[in-house]
Enzyme design. Sequence first.
Site, short mmCIF file in Angstrom:
data_model
loop_
_atom_site.label_atom_id
_atom_site.label_comp_id
_atom_site.label_asym_id
_atom_site.label_seq_id
_atom_site.Cartn_x
_atom_site.Cartn_y
_atom_site.Cartn_z
N VAL A 1 1.65 -4.19 8.31
CA VAL A 1 1.99 -2.91 8.92
C VAL A 1 1.06 -1.79 8.45
O VAL A 1 0.76 -1.69 7.26
CB VAL A 1 3.47 -2.55 8.61
N ILE B 1 13.97 3.75 -8.05
CA ILE B 1 14.51 2.44 -8.45
C ILE B 1 14.01 1.99 -9.83
O ILE B 1 14.53 1.04 -10.39
CB ILE B 1 14.29 1.33 -7.39
N TYR C 1 1.53 -8.86 -6.83
CA TYR C 1 2.38 -8.47 -5.71
C TYR C 1 3.08 -9.71 -5.15
O TYR C 1 4.29 -9.70 -4.90
CB TYR C 1 1.54 -7.79 -4.62
#
Length: 276
Positions: free
Chosen positions: A230, A63, A193
Amino acid sequence: MSNVPVAVVTGSNKGIGFAIVRALCKQFPGDVYLTARDPGRGQEAVAKLQEEGLRALFHQLDIDDLQSIKALRDFLKEKYGGLNVLVNNAGIAFKVQDTTPFAIQAEVTLKTNFFGTRNVCTELLPLMKPYGRVVNVSSMVSSSALGGCSQELQQKFRSNTITEDELVQLMTKFVEDTKKNVHAKEGWPNTAYGVSKIGVTVLSRIHARMLDEKRKGDHILLNACCPGWVRTDMAGPKATKSPDEGAETPVYLALLPSDADGPHGQFVSNKTVRTW
């Protein structure tokens, strides 16, 4: 092939992206594309799913590389005449203990997480077929980072009229402010982030609004989501959810039934719409 439904998941050779592909292979009635920067890793991931009796297809996608995005766009247009499900999952994060100067972390993180994701949307959103589903994987960190912004910035990021150009200017300003080391003074939080994911969430809200204006009758639903904390290479082994659990909300949004009229333009976690 244009009557075969097709789903694409970016950054999906491992982690949450891989778990999303696995779930879509089980539940999506069509072709599912696992994508990765590195064809070797991508093919390895496809082979791993094959061992589980699941059929994913591979297409290279980086990307950060506009040519790579356009190659995927042309392939989808040519082979399927469009796209039914797009999950923008590709992203990067520096580790907390990383000593890379903050200005470089800001530039690199925003380049992929915001500008890369935006480029994918620019090229692939026009391909979305009626009843298509778009899921942008954001993060709960975008909420906390938003809370860490000045009132003025919060107002801009929460606005229902902010344009994509205005958002791009703000994201660019963050990177420039970090280079001049004035980001704190300018009202930014200390997380590259977090800011990149504010960008993803706000971009999702803008694109959903755009779909309402331009393609209302096509019933396309577009949302941002938070997968939760996660256990991946990104979050580390202490995180509370397995990748399959992290995939639940993105997959739920990717497979919203054709008679659903929402959620749309929302920020969703644990299958629940959160206030932005």
